[in-house]
Design an enzyme around this catalytic site. Sequence first.
Site, PDB file in Angstrom:
ATOM      1  N   PHE A   1       0.732  60.319 124.838  1.00 50.80           N
ATOM      2  CA  PHE A   1       0.141  59.296 123.976  1.00 50.80           C
ATOM      3  C   PHE A   1      -0.080  58.052 124.814  1.00 50.80           C
ATOM      4  CE2 PHE A   1       0.219  58.497 119.186  1.00 50.80           C
ATOM      5  CZ  PHE A   1      -0.386  59.701 118.889  1.00 50.80           C
TER       6      PHE A   1
ATOM      7  N   GLN B   1      -2.461  44.971 114.338  1.00 50.53           N
ATOM      8  CA  GLN B   1      -3.140  45.963 115.179  1.00 50.53           C
ATOM      9  C   GLN B   1      -4.408  46.473 114.484  1.00 50.53           C
ATOM     10  OE1 GLN B   1      -1.140  49.896 116.182  1.00 50.53           O
ATOM     11  NE2 GLN B   1      -1.488  49.025 118.211  1.00 50.53           N
TER      12      GLN B   1
ATOM     13  N   HIS C   1      -7.429  49.321 114.714  1.00 46.69           N
ATOM     14  CA  HIS C   1      -7.716  50.623 115.316  1.00 46.69           C
ATOM     15  C   HIS C   1      -9.233  50.736 115.480  1.00 46.69           C
ATOM     16  CE1 HIS C   1      -7.682  54.861 116.168  1.00 46.69           C
ATOM     17  NE2 HIS C   1      -6.367  54.857 116.152  1.00 46.69           N
TER      18      HIS C   1
ATOM     19  N   LEU D   1      -8.881  56.852 108.987  1.00 48.51           N
ATOM     20  CA  LEU D   1      -8.671  56.874 110.429  1.00 48.51           C
ATOM     21  C   LEU D   1      -9.229  58.136 111.081  1.00 48.51           C
ATOM     22  CD1 LEU D   1      -6.892  55.304 112.634  1.00 48.51           C
ATOM     23  CD2 LEU D   1      -5.294  57.168 112.283  1.00 48.51           C
TER      24      LEU D   1
ATOM     25  N   GLU E   1      -7.237  59.061 117.591  1.00 48.28           N
ATOM     26  CA  GLU E   1      -7.522  58.851 118.998  1.00 48.28           C
ATOM     27  C   GLU E   1      -7.819  60.168 119.710  1.00 48.28           C
ATOM     28  OE1 GLU E   1      -5.210  55.300 119.676  1.00 48.28           O
ATOM     29  OE2 GLU E   1      -4.561  56.233 121.541  1.00 48.28           O
TER      30      GLU E   1
ATOM     31  N   ARG F   1      -6.311  50.471 122.396  1.00 40.47           N
ATOM     32  CA  ARG F   1      -6.929  50.216 121.092  1.00 40.47           C
ATOM     33  C   ARG F   1      -7.566  48.843 120.980  1.00 40.47           C
ATOM     34  NH1 ARG F   1      -2.307  52.814 117.052  1.00 40.47           N
ATOM     35  NH2 ARG F   1      -2.663  54.933 117.766  1.00 40.47           N
TER      36      ARG F   1
ATOM     37  N   HIS G   1      -4.861  48.181 110.983  1.00 38.76           N
ATOM     38  CA  HIS G   1      -4.116  49.429 111.032  1.00 38.76           C
ATOM     39  C   HIS G   1      -2.618  49.235 110.841  1.00 38.76           C
ATOM     40  CE1 HIS G   1      -3.231  53.521 112.003  1.00 38.76           C
ATOM     41  NE2 HIS G   1      -2.611  53.228 113.134  1.00 38.76           N
TER      42      HIS G   1
ATOM     43  N   ARG H   1       1.868  47.447 119.148  1.00 40.53           N
ATOM     44  CA  ARG H   1       2.682  48.648 118.957  1.00 40.53           C
ATOM     45  C   ARG H   1       2.082  49.835 119.693  1.00 40.53           C
ATOM     46  NH1 ARG H   1       2.437  53.192 115.504  1.00 40.53           N
ATOM     47  NH2 ARG H   1       0.591  52.407 114.445  1.00 40.53           N
TER      48      ARG H   1
END
Lengths: 296, 614
Positions: free
Chosen positions: B113, B233, B235, B245, B248, B281, B346, B381
Amino acid sequence: MSTQVSDQTDDESSASEAETAPAAQQRRMEKKRQRAAEAAEKRQADEAEAALADEETYHLKVFRYDPEIEGKKEPRFDDFHVPYHKGMTVLDALMYARDTYDSSLTFRHSCRQAICGSDAMFVNGSQRLCCKTQLSDLEEPVRVEPLPHAEVVKDLVVDLEHFYDQMEAVEPYFQTNDLPEGELEEQRQSRENREKVKMSTRCIWCGACMSSCNIAAGDNEYLGPAAINKAYRFTMDEREGEDMKQQRLEILEQEHGVWRCQTQFSCTTVCPKDIPLTEHIQELKREAVKSNLKFW
Amino acid sequence: MYEHDVIVVGAGGAGLRAAIAAQEEGADVAIVSKLHPVRSHTGAAEGGINAALREGDSWEDHAYDTMKGSDYLGDAPAIETLAKTSPEEVIQLEHWGMAFSREEDGRVSQRPFGGLSFPRTTYAGAETGHQLLHTMYEQLVKRGIEVYDEWHVLDLAVSDEEAPKDRTCHGVVGYDVQSGNIEGFRARDGVILATGGLGQVYDHTTNAVSNTGDGVAMAYRAGAPIEDMEFIQFHPTTLPSTGVLISEGVRGEGGILYNEAGERFMFEYGYASNDGELASRDVVSRAELNEVNAGRGIEDEYVHLDMRHLGEERIIDRLENILHLAADFEGVDALEEPMPVKPGQHYAMGGIETDENGETCISGLYAAGECACASVHGSNRLGGNALPELIVFGARAGYHAAGRDLGEAEVTTGKRGDWEPGEVETPVEPGAVEPDVEADASDAVADGGSGLDSEEFVERATERATEHVESLLANDEGRNHAEIRAEVQQSMTEQVNVFREEDALKQALRDIREAREAYQDVGVADQSRTFNTDLLQTIETRNIIDLAEAITLGALVREEFRGAHWRQEYQERDDENWLKHTLLSWNDGSPELWFKPVILEGEEKRYEPKIRSY
Ligand SMILES: Cc1cc2nc3c(=O)[nH]c(=O)nc-3n(C[C@H](O)[C@H](O)[C@H](O)COP(=O)(O)OP(=O)(O)OC[C@H]3O[C@@H](n4cnc5c(N)ncnc54)[C@H](O)[C@@H]3O)c2cc1C
Ligand code: SF4
Ligand code: FES
């Protein structure tokens, strides 16, 4: 429109300092009445406009009922004409209608992405998640009703207590005999076994299947497809021991369990998560036979 | 009045874990939640949950990555607690039967990730949150923990000493959604807020409609400071019409972003020459908005994310759920057309200030999950770090509230020791407008009479909430909440989004002020006691206004560019002046701003800030 509103509020706050409270109150009430009248006018204009520009609106017929409010105690359908944009779902349309035309229009919804399971309704004659249903896939007028075979609380909201009770009747939790030694050791599970239970774990408790099931409609004690599927999820998990499996099969093959299912496939058809419910029920019937349990 | 030892508000991942822990510790615990537990937004999480489980990985590496990801605005004791505890918590879930994806050898799978130096993101397909939420709810059923579901908590019952750190939380006031009854819930040992995110402050968000930040707003008004609210945050790939969403994973597999002219802008315009679509992001979000602002967006709103070239086979094998999302929520067949995407709110890095034990400065008041700021995410985050936060800090809050000794916390809460006052120049007076008699009832949390016993505090709070609800219902021709809410949401999206500049932030404060004034006359048209969502949304709108203001004030005062917080006037991270947390306290109806230093001292080492390079 928005500047108008803010002008008003500015006036209000600057003036109120000098005024006595009752006078301010009165003035506010007056403004409020005026605004209410304007809003009503605007609403009518909006609806009329929307209805005129035919190809750009969708016509919804929405079930209404409120046990408490005079004039809403008799169930009825309300018509809403909602301006359409590409990608618009039934839920979007309901929200638009509520926020623009009638704030008392009541329905459950939360995630808008088919994962919380709270907006299953009866749309054009079948159980669907409103957030997952494109308006453009439906014929007009779009009829929106609460899930059948459940008590209506208000408008599109039904009582789900019974559905939850059935879900909880199958001991819906993992029970294993042999936890691995060591706090950080996993209970290994083969990929095949995970694949086998995978679809069954996708249930979002929306209640669509239960609502579509004729048997459940006639037999209030029938566990129903969702609960049986929940039991499948654990029965088929290799990490639960043989004795647990027996115990689960006993729950499942009781009088109002798997044998009630008449393989009509309606649950499988409506499940928004594509869970092969009927197949799972059939498989459990076979397991029950294999394990030599009595059947009714 | 209901009574329990511990009351947990909210039944997402954090609330469920807290309740299980408190019960394990011997407490009589109950959950009060406005949604049935399985409807909580934790179910929407897709990607996975980070934990150092494997040979070659270590909690120290997880902690280091997290600190770096936070852009050095996380507190080391909290981050180290997260990294150290998440392995046992994740394996605990596994022992509870969670359907994780599996390796050949039967162990749980992990994947790489963004921002992680080891592939430590444990997952269950693209539905990790769903599996986690349901597994934990199953444990709740097994243990027979009581749940008051579809009970909306309106307020906290907190005593009224002058300094928040001398106050005590005695319980909450709940509103039964089905019947409209209002009841007090007394908590003998503690209240744990686990009410989740606040995405509805924005008009375009990946968050659920119910994520209105109720817990944060309630705690704030009760005197608990809220921390680092400016860090939101965004996205970069959400569907324009709903905010759903698009993971990713699409860019991970090779999906490409195009502007209206069909240019692959991430490379051509040099936003991230090395990483292109795979940049972090915040970088991708800024690039997309730049394109739109420069007139190269589609319909002046979004860009295209194209995965057609990956081929049907590969798409179906790895990204099948994306096809469903695009079709169901946008009406687009992603095998035939590119998908429209734009940045969306997000996650809220900030929230109620807590220590590593989940405790706030008000005794008996805890917070865990997205509503809390234990300060593990700092200004940014990392993907996969919110879910471990829920279970690690949810469990700690549960144990601690029920009386387990977890040792002295190192993170401090409330104004202690090294806090410093802050100031910010605002175009309008922030905070509550002159309360009229009716609205007043909801504002004052503290209401006199020390010497009251715990039950009396709960009774008082219940009366106050009842009066407040009555007054909202009495005003049946007042302003509609939906209008006020929409104005705040739009203003936030226009002015306090990915890009922030001083004039716009000030404009947002003016808009919020206007919303506050309009709210003075808010009313509820629906007069029914049965399932009155009109009333509840009216109450939520007040929370949205308070939190919008907190986010904007934080964004205005923080004169630097850190993590997700971009400021036009300040294009550098400023460690000299800004290695500190922004705090807001609700002080007699207006927000008071102050700061406390970031703790970079870990157990054995100090985390030295390093330049963030893309
Ligand atoms: C689309 C999406 C994908 C994500 N993917 C990931 C991921 O892959 N990995 C990761 O680590 N993180 C991910 N996140 C972040 C993470 O999922 C959330 O931060 C987390 O689930 C929040 O959990 P929670 O328990 O704090 O709150 P929630 O799950 O939102 O629960 C809040 C609870 O509080 C209750 N509540 C709220 N207000 C009240 C009130 N007034 N009265 C009573 N009850 C109330 C609600 O009913 C609900 O039960 C994702 C987030 C989103 C939106
Ligand atoms: S099985 Fe399918 S239809 Fe039935 S409750 Fe679960 S998700 Fe809904
Ligand atoms: S709103 Fe959550 S499933 Fe539709």
